[in-house]
Design a protein around this motif. Structure first.
Motif, PDB file in Angstrom:
ATOM      1  N   THR A 138      93.841  76.893   5.214  1.00  0.00           N
ATOM      2  CA  THR A 138      93.967  77.220   6.200  1.00  0.00           C
ATOM      3  C   THR A 138      95.382  77.612   6.582  1.00  0.00           C
ATOM      4  O   THR A 138      96.330  76.561   7.087  1.00  0.00           O
TER       5      THR A 138
ATOM      6  N   CYS B 123      99.655  80.474  18.637  1.00  0.00           N
ATOM      7  CA  CYS B 123      97.935  80.220  18.950  1.00  0.00           C
ATOM      8  C   CYS B 123      97.644  79.764  17.014  1.00  0.00           C
ATOM      9  O   CYS B 123      96.316  80.004  17.816  1.00  0.00           O
ATOM     10  N   SER B 124      97.771  80.663  16.836  1.00  0.00           N
ATOM     11  CA  SER B 124      96.911  80.338  14.839  1.00  0.00           C
ATOM     12  C   SER B 124      96.342  78.509  14.842  1.00  0.00           C
ATOM     13  O   SER B 124      97.281  77.768  15.149  1.00  0.00           O
TER      14      SER B 124
ATOM     15  N   SER C 121      95.455  81.305  10.733  1.00  0.00           N
ATOM     16  CA  SER C 121      94.370  81.231  10.985  1.00  0.00           C
ATOM     17  C   SER C 121      94.009  81.832  12.450  1.00  0.00           C
ATOM     18  O   SER C 121      94.353  80.865  13.572  1.00  0.00           O
ATOM     19  N   THR C 122      93.380  82.773  12.960  1.00  0.00           N
ATOM     20  CA  THR C 122      94.116  83.420  14.172  1.00  0.00           C
ATOM     21  C   THR C 122      91.701  83.672  15.161  1.00  0.00           C
ATOM     22  O   THR C 122      91.477  84.093  15.731  1.00  0.00           O
ATOM     23  N   GLY C 123      91.263  83.035  13.859  1.00  0.00           N
ATOM     24  CA  GLY C 123      89.807  83.694  14.373  1.00  0.00           C
ATOM     25  C   GLY C 123      88.526  82.430  13.592  1.00  0.00           C
ATOM     26  O   GLY C 123      89.001  82.429  12.468  1.00  0.00           O
ATOM     27  N   GLY C 124      87.232  82.602  13.405  1.00  0.00           N
ATOM     28  CA  GLY C 124      86.699  81.957  12.875  1.00  0.00           C
ATOM     29  C   GLY C 124      85.882  80.552  13.292  1.00  0.00           C
ATOM     30  O   GLY C 124      87.178  80.166  13.979  1.00  0.00           O
ATOM     31  N   SER C 125      85.722  80.094  12.783  1.00  0.00           N
ATOM     32  CA  SER C 125      84.739  78.523  12.960  1.00  0.00           C
ATOM     33  C   SER C 125      85.181  78.122  12.225  1.00  0.00           C
ATOM     34  O   SER C 125      85.563  77.482  11.235  1.00  0.00           O
TER      35      SER C 125
END
Length: 141
Positions: free
Chosen positions: A127, A111-112, A130-134
């Motif tokens: 990126t 799910c990244s 990435s597993t977070g952020g906008s």
């Protein structure tokens, strides 16, 4: 160009499928890791073809060709592709100009998000894993 969710539609594209592991499909990883071929899979994947399946090089050519075809069909747009770790790692390695033998060094978590911008020049890897952020932060400047 960023599209609204109401404008999006999902399509299945077989070019985005996981590597065809052939006879290894469904086998437990702990058993596969004991095979003498496992070292080749990890250290020299370009030299390995899964018995009854696909080589890593063929898988990379397939995923890169699929991304090229999708980009050509949606010039100037944003495309979201969902796949498995190995095809994503192979696409990232290609975008970075890194040999497929080094793609096992790239980490792709479940799910990244991995984002690659394609333009007139070389691709830009925005990126990886990435597993977070906008996601709005991923817009190329």
């Amino acid at each position: 160009v960023w599209q609204q969710a109401s404008e999006l539609r999902a399509q299945i594209d077989k070019g985005l499928l996981e590597c065809d592991f052939g006879d290894w499909t469904g086998a437990e990883l702990k058993k596969l890791m004991k095979l003498p071929e496992w070292n080749t899979v990890q250290r020299a994947p370009s030299t390995f073809t899964f018995p009854g399946g696909e080589s890593f090089t063929a898988m990379q050519n397939r995923i890169v060709g699929t991304l090229d075809r999708l980009r050509a069909a949606h010039t100037g747009g944003v495309i979201v592709c969902v796949s498995h770790a190995d095809p994503i790692k192979a696409a990232v390695a290609h975008a970075l100009g890194t040999h497929i033998d080094l793609f096992q060094r790239i980490v792709i978590s479940t799910c990244s998000i991995t984002a690659i911008a394609y333009g007139a020049g070389a691709p830009a890897v925005l990126t990886v894993n990435s597993t977070g952020g906008s996601l709005t932060e991923l817009r190329p400047s």
